[in-house]
Scaffold this active site. Structure first.
Site, PDB file in Angstrom:
ATOM      1  N   TYR A 131     -21.552 -70.069  37.598  1.00 30.89           N
ATOM      2  CA  TYR A 131     -20.119 -70.656  38.274  1.00 30.89           C
ATOM      3  C   TYR A 131     -19.690 -69.662  39.610  1.00 30.89           C
ATOM      4  O   TYR A 131     -18.371 -69.480  40.195  1.00 30.89           O
ATOM      5  CB  TYR A 131     -18.436 -70.453  37.335  1.00 30.89           C
ATOM      6  CG  TYR A 131     -19.376 -71.401  36.005  1.00 30.89           C
ATOM      7  CD1 TYR A 131     -19.775 -72.114  36.153  1.00 30.89           C
ATOM      8  CD2 TYR A 131     -19.312 -70.737  34.854  1.00 30.89           C
ATOM      9  CE1 TYR A 131     -20.336 -72.578  34.789  1.00 30.89           C
ATOM     10  CE2 TYR A 131     -19.512 -70.674  33.424  1.00 30.89           C
ATOM     11  CZ  TYR A 131     -20.212 -72.069  33.642  1.00 30.89           C
ATOM     12  OH  TYR A 131     -20.526 -72.852  32.686  1.00 30.89           O
ATOM     13  N   TYR A 165     -15.466 -81.248  28.398  1.00 34.06           N
ATOM     14  CA  TYR A 165     -16.557 -80.008  28.665  1.00 34.06           C
ATOM     15  C   TYR A 165     -16.947 -80.270  27.278  1.00 34.06           C
ATOM     16  O   TYR A 165     -17.385 -79.830  26.223  1.00 34.06           O
ATOM     17  CB  TYR A 165     -16.404 -78.954  28.950  1.00 34.06           C
ATOM     18  CG  TYR A 165     -17.293 -78.456  29.996  1.00 34.06           C
ATOM     19  CD1 TYR A 165     -18.090 -78.617  30.733  1.00 34.06           C
ATOM     20  CD2 TYR A 165     -17.555 -77.860  28.249  1.00 34.06           C
ATOM     21  CE1 TYR A 165     -19.202 -77.275  31.053  1.00 34.06           C
ATOM     22  CE2 TYR A 165     -18.835 -76.427  28.977  1.00 34.06           C
ATOM     23  CZ  TYR A 165     -20.151 -76.110  30.407  1.00 34.06           C
ATOM     24  OH  TYR A 165     -20.156 -75.801  30.115  1.00 34.06           O
ATOM     25  N   ASP A 222     -17.899 -81.573  19.001  1.00 36.94           N
ATOM     26  CA  ASP A 222     -18.236 -80.671  19.536  1.00 36.94           C
ATOM     27  C   ASP A 222     -17.382 -79.900  18.692  1.00 36.94           C
ATOM     28  O   ASP A 222     -16.076 -79.695  20.051  1.00 36.94           O
ATOM     29  CB  ASP A 222     -18.337 -80.931  21.225  1.00 36.94           C
ATOM     30  CG  ASP A 222     -18.532 -79.478  21.857  1.00 36.94           C
ATOM     31  OD1 ASP A 222     -18.964 -78.339  21.680  1.00 36.94           O
ATOM     32  OD2 ASP A 222     -19.202 -79.736  23.232  1.00 36.94           O
ATOM     33  N   LYS A 268     -20.171 -70.324  20.029  1.00 38.79           N
ATOM     34  CA  LYS A 268     -19.333 -68.999  20.832  1.00 38.79           C
ATOM     35  C   LYS A 268     -19.074 -68.146  18.871  1.00 38.79           C
ATOM     36  O   LYS A 268     -19.832 -66.868  19.258  1.00 38.79           O
ATOM     37  CB  LYS A 268     -18.296 -69.823  21.090  1.00 38.79           C
ATOM     38  CG  LYS A 268     -18.558 -71.116  22.580  1.00 38.79           C
ATOM     39  CD  LYS A 268     -17.508 -70.762  22.892  1.00 38.79           C
ATOM     40  CE  LYS A 268     -18.036 -71.347  25.104  1.00 38.79           C
ATOM     41  NZ  LYS A 268     -18.608 -70.138  25.713  1.00 38.79           N
TER      42      LYS A 268
END
Length: 413
Positions: free
Chosen positions: A13, A141, A235, A264
């Protein structure tokens, strides 16, 4: 045009031409990051929300070291091993309902890809053609790979430039009002013959802006998906493992999805690992004498033993230490510590859920300047978009969290 830099690393990013050089990390401990130059920062975001037990937890380190001595990796095609079997069994026991069939991968984006592929193939295996699209939500997202990008917010998200390259999905506002509920109901009814499923981040849209919604809104999404015969994909890459105050966010709505995506914090921020977990109805669609009905996906490092050992150790810690109570205590401290920012000039909103705290800013603001201001106060906070947020380790000491909150008030107030 200046010559490209030659430091060889292409960072995430980041506009490499104009970005300042990154800081050089040397070691971590607890809720701290230590740089090569000796500076030490309180980490407010737990390395993108992964280090839920803090850095370098001795129990996870010991488990990984023991597994390293025995078998760091072995292919998962035609072979299995105890760490993966134990982890799958434990995840199935912790997840609600019949979410019993665990497919391992190596990142949250890939976990979403597997869920999308599996949902689409369910219909193919049932002999139903044409149901390959997904309903998703504005502000969402789900990752950076192509399929995951296609269900991210198409207008405001970071992947909007790729629209012409992505599968065309159907987008709705979260049904947080009667009008939006009616629009979702009508849209799903009109397009149900082309839709494979609905995908949503439960309770909080993370990288889309830390936008919160009530459990009742999530329950409405689930109810409408069921009404129109669509598979429900949750998600929980961000929300799983205590971040919202319960082990999984879907528990707060009392629902069981058809597929759930995890990553994660799965390994406590130690090694890359992800899981897509399916319920009985989804798995049954693949249970066949026909080889073509198998799920044709297989990451090279699927069910890596080191990562599975770390994840099993992380689950040990959730079982024996008060992580969920700690998450709720963090939320209470953040709610109190961020409250003075409400109504301040330039502050649009202050939001807290579980161990998530976010301050939404009104433009104009200087992201680079904000980041530098936090560094000067000895804290690691990384604003994105119009959001300055905290997602610290669930084990963060009260004084470290107080330091983060003080920095938020000073910089944003």
């Amino acid at each position: 045009m200046s010559e490209p830099r030659t430091d060889h690393l292409w960072r995430p990013y980041t506009q490499m031409k104009t970005a300042a050089p990154p800081l050089r990390a040397a070691r971590t401990h607890g809720s701290r990051i230590v740089l090569e130059d000796g500076r030490e920062f309180v980490d407010g975001i737990a390395s993108w929300w992964t280090a839920c037990h803090g850095y370098n937890h001795p129990h996870i380190r010991a488990a990984v070291a023991a597994q390293l001595d025995a078998m760091p990796h072995v292919m998962f095609g035609g072979l299995t091993h105890a760490p993966a079997e134990a982890l799958a069994r434990r995840l199935a026991g912790l997840l609600p309902g019949d979410l019993d069939h665990v497919f391992f991968s190596d990142s949250g984006s890939v976990a979403v890809e597997v869920a999308l592929k599996a949902a689409a193939q369910v219909w193919l295996n049932r002999g139903v053609a044409g149901r390959s699209r997904f309903a998703a939500f504005r502000g969402g997202y789900h990752g950076d790979t192509m399929g995951a990008m296609s269900v991210c917010d198409p207008e405001e998200g970071m992947h909007r430039r790729f629209g012409r390259y992505l599968p065309e999905q159907l987008f709705f506002d979260l049904p947080d009002s009667r009008a939006r509920e009616a629009a979702l109901d009508e849209g799903l009814a009109r397009h149900s013959d082309t839709l494979a499923g609905v995908i949503v981040e439960p309770l909080v849209q993370g990288a889309g802006g830390m936008r919160l919604h009530a459990p009742e809104v999530l329950a409405t999404v689930a109810r409408l998906a069921r009404r129109h015969g669509l598979l429900l994909i949750l998600d929980e890459v961000f929300t799983g493992f205590g971040r919202t105050g319960t082990l999984f966010a879907c528990e707060q709505a009392g629902l069981v999805p058809d597929l759930i995506c995890l990553s994660k914090a799965l390994t406590g921020g130690t090694l890359p690992l992800a899981a897509t977990v399916a319920g009985a109805e989804v798995f049954a669609a693949f249970w066949s004498d026909d080889p073509a009905a198998a799920l044709m996906h297989g990451p090279t490092f699927m069910a890596n033993p080191l990562a599975c050992a770390a994840a099993n150790a992380s689950l040990d810690l959730f079982a024996r230490e008060p992580r969920l109570a700690q998450a709720r205590a963090i939320g209470a401290q953040m709610a109190e510590g961020l409250a003075p920012l409400r109504g301040r000039p330039g502050v649009v909103d202050v939001r807290v859920l579980g161990a998530i705290g976010a301050v939404q800013l009104a433009p104009p603001f200087d992201l680079a300047g904000l980041k530098q201001a936090f560094l000067e106060r000895g804290v690691w906070v990384r604003p994105f978009g119009d959001i300055v947020y905290l997602t610290p380790a669930l084990t963060i000491p009260e004084d470290d969290l107080a330091r983060l909150l003080a920095a938020m008030r000073e910089v944003l107030g």
